[in-house]
Design a protein around this motif. Structure first.
Motif, PDB file in Angstrom:
ATOM      1  N   ILE A 159      17.237  25.968  66.488  1.00  0.00           N
ATOM      2  CA  ILE A 159      16.438  25.217  67.463  1.00  0.00           C
ATOM      3  C   ILE A 159      15.330  24.444  66.755  1.00  0.00           C
ATOM      4  CG2 ILE A 159      14.847  25.428  69.418  1.00  0.00           C
ATOM      5  CD1 ILE A 159      16.493  27.830  70.341  1.00  0.00           C
ATOM      6  N   VAL A 160      14.646  25.109  65.829  1.00  0.00           N
ATOM      7  CA  VAL A 160      13.579  24.453  65.075  1.00  0.00           C
ATOM      8  C   VAL A 160      14.139  23.262  64.299  1.00  0.00           C
ATOM      9  CG1 VAL A 160      11.953  24.741  63.162  1.00  0.00           C
ATOM     10  CG2 VAL A 160      12.124  26.493  64.941  1.00  0.00           C
ATOM     11  N   LYS A 161      15.327  23.445  63.734  1.00  0.00           N
ATOM     12  CA  LYS A 161      15.979  22.344  63.014  1.00  0.00           C
ATOM     13  C   LYS A 161      16.200  21.161  63.949  1.00  0.00           C
ATOM     14  CE  LYS A 161      19.928  21.448  59.981  1.00  0.00           C
ATOM     15  NZ  LYS A 161      21.123  22.049  59.334  1.00  0.00           N
ATOM     16  N   ALA A 162      16.622  21.473  65.189  1.00  0.00           N
ATOM     17  CA  ALA A 162      16.830  20.414  66.178  1.00  0.00           C
ATOM     18  C   ALA A 162      15.518  19.726  66.529  1.00  0.00           C
ATOM     19  CB  ALA A 162      17.479  21.000  67.432  1.00  0.00           C
ATOM     20  N   LEU A 163      14.458  20.513  66.723  1.00  0.00           N
ATOM     21  CA  LEU A 163      13.161  19.945  67.099  1.00  0.00           C
ATOM     22  C   LEU A 163      12.543  19.147  65.964  1.00  0.00           C
ATOM     23  CD1 LEU A 163      11.584  22.962  69.013  1.00  0.00           C
ATOM     24  CD2 LEU A 163      12.587  20.898  69.990  1.00  0.00           C
ATOM     25  N   SER A 164      12.861  19.520  64.733  1.00  0.00           N
ATOM     26  CA  SER A 164      12.219  18.873  63.583  1.00  0.00           C
ATOM     27  C   SER A 164      12.641  17.428  63.413  1.00  0.00           C
ATOM     28  CB  SER A 164      12.520  19.658  62.300  1.00  0.00           C
ATOM     29  OG  SER A 164      13.878  19.512  61.933  1.00  0.00           O
ATOM     30  N   ILE A 165      13.719  17.036  64.082  1.00  0.00           N
ATOM     31  CA  ILE A 165      14.131  15.633  63.986  1.00  0.00           C
ATOM     32  C   ILE A 165      13.622  14.834  65.184  1.00  0.00           C
ATOM     33  CG2 ILE A 165      16.197  16.218  62.679  1.00  0.00           C
ATOM     34  CD1 ILE A 165      17.793  15.627  65.272  1.00  0.00           C
ATOM     35  N   GLN A 166      12.633  15.410  65.883  1.00  0.00           N
ATOM     36  CA  GLN A 166      12.027  14.752  67.041  1.00  0.00           C
ATOM     37  C   GLN A 166      13.093  14.394  68.076  1.00  0.00           C
ATOM     38  OE1 GLN A 166       9.844  11.465  65.279  1.00  0.00           O
ATOM     39  NE2 GLN A 166       8.042  12.751  64.985  1.00  0.00           N
ATOM     40  N   CYS A 167      13.863  15.409  68.449  1.00  0.00           N
ATOM     41  CA  CYS A 167      14.955  15.170  69.393  1.00  0.00           C
ATOM     42  C   CYS A 167      14.441  15.105  70.827  1.00  0.00           C
ATOM     43  CB  CYS A 167      16.016  16.266  69.275  1.00  0.00           C
ATOM     44  SG  CYS A 167      15.421  17.873  69.795  1.00  0.00           S
ATOM     45  N   SER A 168      15.220  14.443  71.660  1.00  0.00           N
ATOM     46  CA  SER A 168      14.947  14.377  73.095  1.00  0.00           C
ATOM     47  C   SER A 168      15.977  15.150  73.895  1.00  0.00           C
ATOM     48  CB  SER A 168      14.948  12.916  73.558  1.00  0.00           C
ATOM     49  OG  SER A 168      13.935  12.178  72.909  1.00  0.00           O
ATOM     50  N   LEU A 169      17.084  15.516  73.239  1.00  0.00           N
ATOM     51  CA  LEU A 169      18.143  16.293  73.882  1.00  0.00           C
ATOM     52  C   LEU A 169      18.670  17.324  72.894  1.00  0.00           C
ATOM     53  CD1 LEU A 169      20.377  16.869  76.052  1.00  0.00           C
ATOM     54  CD2 LEU A 169      21.746  15.111  74.901  1.00  0.00           C
ATOM     55  N   VAL A 170      18.739  18.590  73.340  1.00  0.00           N
ATOM     56  CA  VAL A 170      19.348  19.655  72.551  1.00  0.00           C
ATOM     57  C   VAL A 170      20.599  20.136  73.285  1.00  0.00           C
ATOM     58  CG1 VAL A 170      19.082  21.949  71.526  1.00  0.00           C
ATOM     59  CG2 VAL A 170      17.127  20.400  71.627  1.00  0.00           C
ATOM     60  N   ILE A 171      21.730  20.081  72.596  1.00  0.00           N
ATOM     61  CA  ILE A 171      22.984  20.606  73.139  1.00  0.00           C
ATOM     62  C   ILE A 171      23.176  22.000  72.562  1.00  0.00           C
ATOM     63  CG2 ILE A 171      25.480  20.295  73.278  1.00  0.00           C
ATOM     64  CD1 ILE A 171      24.963  17.283  72.741  1.00  0.00           C
ATOM     65  N   MET A 172      23.285  22.988  73.432  1.00  0.00           N
ATOM     66  CA  MET A 172      23.459  24.382  73.003  1.00  0.00           C
ATOM     67  C   MET A 172      24.846  24.852  73.420  1.00  0.00           C
ATOM     68  SD  MET A 172      19.805  26.152  73.946  1.00  0.00           S
ATOM     69  CE  MET A 172      18.267  25.604  73.200  1.00  0.00           C
TER      70      MET A 172
END
Length: 504
Positions: A159-172
């Motif tokens: 999740i942190v990896k996803a947030l670190s790219i300044q994402c607006s959408l996370v697919i889980m």
């Protein structure tokens, strides 16, 4: 200020075709900022294929994708990240020997200095600790190899990896796989935290109970189509199961009645820590026993443990005799063969020819006394099995990779039949093959049990299981949670247990 109610993602009329299969048929999906949308459906419904469009792994044949109202072409995963889309796949993607910091910045490391640049380790550490600290106070974790951390912390690092790219959408995709109940609750809190930050979430799961109180909408897919959309307060597990199944059940093939003989395989207390727990099952001669469950339930892990491909504790008995099976080779010697789920990587040597594939698991049968290969015997054996199983190949010297999926599966079956097994384990035997080849495989399965063999069958296609199996064990979170006799096995009942709905 950007309108928070505006759709971040709009997918319209998405269609994807593979040879002989329409994987997605005119699917539309909208997700707003700060919204969590669940995507549910049976295995093969098209959920993952749809998400691979957003992740840049697949490209639609028809349809349009808009991000922030603008049409986009997501050509590869890097482009997806540039658009603010990050995916946490079901299978872990972290390099186990690297730390959290190294995993998070892998391939996009921060540097400093002019001319010869050096890694800016201080900045990467600080940024990682800042994000990780929102979830756990133990920020020193980020400097430890992730293999030494638990499943939950590995998920958080994803999740942190996803947030670190300044994402607006996370697919889980199946984010709670391998997590204990209390760890799941922590992860749910993280989902709420993402929503509060205005980040959209697409949540794919087979565990239907965890959706209530977590997501804002539930989208149901079936057979490559979006068939329903409902808010959690307007549905329950039973209703979702009905929406997911939603079709007249048609058995692909009905197993002929064969006299059931003595017990041929018994598995007792099979356990692999964190994967499967206390699995007990048995198979009789002349019997097909199904193993049902959703993605991540532990079905493949169970059968791999039985044949010694993965180390596990427990007992395996064949014909009442306890067997020590520490490798697939020992499984063969004890009369057990297995057709694995991934036939190209694990089932066949696709760069080798049909002849060599058929005889490789039992070479001693085609060797002379001085351990020299009897070529004529090997050729006759291969030709006999090609004819018996109806393998469509111009010659036994044809490379397996050039055959169709159904014929590849027949070659693998021929290989195992040549070992003279008492028990055959099939893991997704008809995955990716056409309907005609499916029926041929079903008939070969039926022939094996008519001759007194026993079969353990793993399949994600419930009509297939119900049409073939005499009994069906259902797995959920690494455990067998129910056993259905043939007459009791309905698609709704199996799905209810497989999704954990029986616990509610």
């Amino acid at each position: 200020m950007e309108n928070e109610n505006r759709a971040f993602i709009e997918m319209t009329g998405i269609t994807k075709r593979f040879p002989g299969v329409v994987a997605l048929d005119d699917v539309s999906l909208t997700v707003k900022r700060g919204e969590a949308v669940a995507l549910v459906g049976e295995n093969g419904a098209g959920k993952s294929t749809l998400m691979k469009m957003l992740s840049g792994l697949y490209h639609p044949d028809d349809g349009e994708i808009r991000v922030n109202g603008e049409p986009v072409s997501i050509t590869d995963p890097k482009r997806a990240q540039e658009l603010g889309i990050s995916t946490i796949f079901q299978e872990p993607s972290l390099a186990p020997h690297l730390t959290a910091v190294q995993n998070i910045y892998l391939g996009r490391e921060e540097t400093k200095g002019k001319g010869i640049k050096r890694l800016n380790e201080k900045k990467m550490l600080e940024e990682t600790q800042k994000l990780y600290g929102k979830f756990f106070p133990t920020v020193e974790d980020v400097q430890i190899p992730v293999s030494q951390l638990g499943a939950l912390k590995n998920r958080v690092i994803e999740i942190v990896k996803a947030l670190s790219i300044q994402c607006s959408l996370v697919i889980m995709d199946e984010p709670t796989a391998a997590l204990a109940e209390h760890e799941r609750q922590v992860l749910f809190d993280f989902v709420h935290m993402l929503k509060a930050q205005g980040i959209a979430v697409i949540y794919i799961t087979h565990h239907l109970r965890e959706l209530f109180g977590l997501v804002d909408r539930i989208v149901v897919m079936r057979d490559g189509k979006k068939v329903s959309e409902v808010e959690p307060q307007d549905t329950d597990v039973d209703d979702l199961v009905a929406r997911m199944v939603g079709r007249t059940i048609t058995n692909y093939i009905v197993k002929e009645t064969v006299p059931v003989g003595d017990e041929i395989l018994r598995v007792e207390h099979l356990t692999r820590k964190g994967v499967i727990e206390d699995v007990c099952l048995h198979v009789n001669r002349g019997e097909i026993v199904g193993l049902a469950g959703l993605a991540g339930a532990g079905r493949t892990e169970t059968v791999r443990a039985i044949v010694g491909a993965d180390r596990a504790s427990g007992t395996v008995l064949v014909d009442g005799k306890e067997c020590r099976i520490a490798s697939p080779k020992e499984a063969i010697l004890n009369g057990i063969g297995m057709l694995p789920e991934n036939r190209k990587l694990q089932g066949a040597h696709i760069e080798m020819d049909v002849k060599d594939n058929i005889t490789m698991a039992n070479l001693r049968e085609v060797l002379a006394g001085n351990f020299i290969l009897e070529k004529n015997k090997e050729i006759k054996t291969a030709e006999d099995y090609v004819q018996r199983l109806g393998v469509k190949t111009p010659t036994i010297y044809q490379k397996v990779k050039s055959l169709s999926g159904g014929n590849q599966q027949k070659v693998i079956l021929a290989k195992w039949l040549f070992t003279k097994p008492q028990v055959l384990i099939f893991d997704e035997p008809t995955q990716g093959i056409d309907i005609g080849a499916k029926h041929e495989i079903y008939n070969l399965i039926a022939d094996f049990v008519k001759e007194g063999g026993g079969i353990l069958l793993v399949s994600s296609e419930l009509p297939e299981l119900m049409g073939l199996a005499d009994r069906i064990y259902v797995m959920h979170q690494g455990k067998i949670v129910h056993e259905f006799a043939r007459a009791e096995a309905t698609e709704e009942n199996i799905t209810l247990y497989a999704s954990g709905g029986h616990e509610s």
